[in-house]
Scaffold this active site. Structure first.
Site, short mmCIF file in Angstrom:
data_model
loop_
_atom_site.label_atom_id
_atom_site.label_comp_id
_atom_site.label_asym_id
_atom_site.label_seq_id
_atom_site.Cartn_x
_atom_site.Cartn_y
_atom_site.Cartn_z
N ASP A 9 31.58 18.45 -6.94
CA ASP A 9 31.12 18.07 -5.60
C ASP A 9 29.80 17.31 -5.64
O ASP A 9 29.35 16.78 -4.62
CB ASP A 9 30.99 19.30 -4.69
CG ASP A 9 30.02 20.35 -5.23
OD1 ASP A 9 29.23 20.04 -6.14
OD2 ASP A 9 30.05 21.49 -4.72
N HIS A 16 26.42 21.25 -6.39
CA HIS A 16 26.15 22.58 -6.93
C HIS A 16 26.03 22.55 -8.46
O HIS A 16 26.83 21.92 -9.13
CB HIS A 16 27.26 23.55 -6.51
CG HIS A 16 27.32 23.77 -5.03
ND1 HIS A 16 28.19 23.07 -4.22
CD2 HIS A 16 26.59 24.58 -4.23
CE1 HIS A 16 28.01 23.45 -2.97
NE2 HIS A 16 27.05 24.37 -2.94
N SER A 40 23.81 28.65 -1.41
CA SER A 40 24.87 28.66 -2.42
C SER A 40 24.36 28.50 -3.84
O SER A 40 24.99 28.97 -4.79
CB SER A 40 25.87 27.54 -2.11
OG SER A 40 25.21 26.28 -2.02
#
Length: 211
Positions: free
Chosen positions: A174, A177, A28
């Site tokens: 979060d 990221h 990601s």
């Protein structure tokens, strides 16, 4: 029939011209999770290489949630399809977050390096670390694998790809990221290990050193 043969040959020649370039196999972080794809570090790298290189495409094959096992299983088909000159391997973070075996992760990284070289591509590693709450022994063993694989296989390594990101507070809500603000820094990290292996048409690559 002859005309069809000529068209086929020309099409194959066109495909061969497009072969090569840079393949990014990541998770990601390289798939620009939570931000615009055009703002991600891979897109920024592509823009830089467009200015520096001739006919050197960037293929972003990154998938959010990808582990080293997943990347290893996908790599051969990607190599066959794209015939890259360089493969950036940015995987391992999800192995750590899921508590998977660091030794198995190292084996997967090693296999990806060997597959890349067998396809005449130069591999580069972008390493990762995990939060200390996974336990001191596990986090140390996890981090050591990237250096060990790099040393054993003689592969360029950026030890911690997110270096400086946490310190700057460039993380999404979060806490995992990177934000859009972090992407230029990530691009610079990648370029720092790419520079010595870039081909001659990119200006400052190894091709210049051989002149």
């Amino acid at each position: 029939m002859i005309r069809l043969l000529v068209v086929t040959v020309l099409a194959m020649a066109s495909l061969s011209v497009q072969a090569g370039g840079l393949l990014v196999l990541g998770d990601s972080i390289s798939a620009a999770y939570g931000i615009e794809k055009s703002a991600g570090w891979v897109a920024l790298l592509e823009k830089e290489l467009e200015q520096r290189c001739r006919d050197f495409p960037v293929i972003n094959a990154s998938v959010s949630g990808e582990t080293t096992a997943g990347g290893n299983s996908r790599l051969e088909a990607l190599l066959d399809t794209h015939s890259p000159d360089i493969v950036i391997i940015e995987l391992g973070g999800n192995d750590g977050l899921r508590g998977l075996s660091p030794v198995a992760m190292a084996n997967n990284l090693t296999q990806m390096i060997e597959k890349s070289r067998a396809a005449n591509a130069t591999p580069v590693l972008l390493g990762m670390r995990i939060p200390p709450n996974y336990g001191q022994q596990y986090t140390r063993l996890f981090e050591q694998q990237f250096r060990q694989v790099s040393d054993d296989k003689q592969v360029p390594l950026f030890p911690f790809f997110l270096e400086g990101v946490v310190e700057q507070g460039w993380l999404q809500k979060d806490g995992i990221h990177p934000t859009e603000e972090a992407q230029p820094l990530l691009k610079r990290h990648a370029v720092s290990v790419l520079e010595p292996v870039l081909p001659a048409q990119c200006g400052n690559g190894k091709g210049d050193e051989d002149v």
